[in-house]
Design an enzyme around this catalytic site. Sequence first.
Site, PDB file in Angstrom:
ATOM      1  N   TYR A   1       0.849  -1.220   0.208  1.00 14.45           N
ATOM      2  CA  TYR A   1       0.208   0.072   0.062  1.00 14.45           C
ATOM      3  C   TYR A   1       0.768   1.123  -0.090  1.00 14.45           C
ATOM      4  CZ  TYR A   1      -4.439  -2.004   0.762  1.00 14.45           C
ATOM      5  OH  TYR A   1      -5.880  -2.370   0.471  1.00 14.45           O
TER       6      TYR A   1
ATOM      7  N   ASP B   1      -2.697 -17.483   5.172  1.00 13.84           N
ATOM      8  CA  ASP B   1      -3.760 -18.291   4.747  1.00 13.84           C
ATOM      9  C   ASP B   1      -4.354 -19.220   5.717  1.00 13.84           C
ATOM     10  OD1 ASP B   1      -1.254 -19.313   4.702  1.00 13.84           O
ATOM     11  OD2 ASP B   1      -1.080 -20.280   2.803  1.00 13.84           O
TER      12      ASP B   1
END
Length: 364
Positions: A125, A226
């Site tokens: 970002y 994950d």
Amino acid sequence: MAKHTVTYIPGDGIGPEVSAAARRCIEATGVDIKFEEVNAGSDTLEKTGTLLPDSVLDSIRKNKVAIKGPITTPVGSGFRSVNVALRRAHDLYACVRPCKSYAGVRSRYNDIDLVIVRENTEDLYAGIEFEINKPATAELIGTIKNLSKSTIRDDSGISIKPISVFGTRRIVKFAFEYALAHNRRKVTAVHKANIMKFTDGLFLQVAREVAKEYEGKVEFEDRIVDNMCMQLVQKPELYDVLVLPNLYGDILSDLCAGLVGGLGVAPGANIGDGIALFEATHGSAPKYKGKNKVNPSAMILSGVLMLEYLKETKAARILEQATAEVFKEGKAVTYDFKEDRDDPTAVGTSEMADAIIAKVKKLK
Ligand code: NAD
């Protein structure tokens, strides 16, 4: 002079409606707050020719506390986002998003109580990007070819992922301090250190070092991102405060909002050193603009977070309880609380705020 002066940014799209609802609810608690109104976003662009006037940045800098409605990110304007610019300008490095189950809010789970602490300034970002077929991109691809054994295809775009010791240390410390201040038992650092050894690996290494400073006070563990997603869906009760780099924080914030009933009830805070901006997780939902239809709860619960930050603990508890009671009764609630979205018994944004205000007055 009021005890607190707070910068109030209504935003655009549904922003002005949900912000006004939150402001009225906060005022109903009787806390001595002056709202200093300034605005940014598309409505401001039309009036002043700029999306983010300096007056907004100055007001936040002066008051150190702000509450803000959502602001649309214009597509193709070259301006990344007012929201990102505000966070950058004031170095609001921690994005805090509590995700809590409330009775009456339709959701698959009923006992969630998690807090996401997302790093707000680094990672993919950071906005360091190289566009396909540009000379700088070709130069970078050439340099990477020289410096490492890897090759990048010539027809690539590239986004850079910086993660620093400084940025990691301050966000992980923030998460532990938050845990201590809010009687939380555990901090879980989330990463993909097994694959991205020099960025996520660094995040994990620094998180472990910081955790040592809190040994015996707050537990620490880490999870690969994950696996974390699967665990949150299967056994969310095992987790408490999660600290994450920017991108995983963004994704898991929405996942956790989904665990508690969606964006309509997901509040948030962007916090720096001695400065804070409170806002809902959701965006400006332009298609609902001016319809008095959407759920004001995420903004109202962001107001609860602001009252807590201002150490107006009693007012915060009253406003949260009043909101929870309205949820539980399920009468004066907006369409998104209803099983059938066209249910004619749903009320509007301002009517839901009225119901919460009536509860606040009883609880005071
Ligand atoms: P969004 O959150 O605005 O809306 C997505 C959908 O979620 C809506 O169509 C609506 O169905 C639902 N929704 C959102 N808020 C709701 C509420 N309070 N009550 C009931 N339903 C609600 O997301 P988007 O459509 O991806 O973004 C629209 C604009 O908002 C974009 O320009 C985006 O950049 C901006 N945005 C701003 C912020 C911010 O100001 N912090 C955050 C996210 C998105």
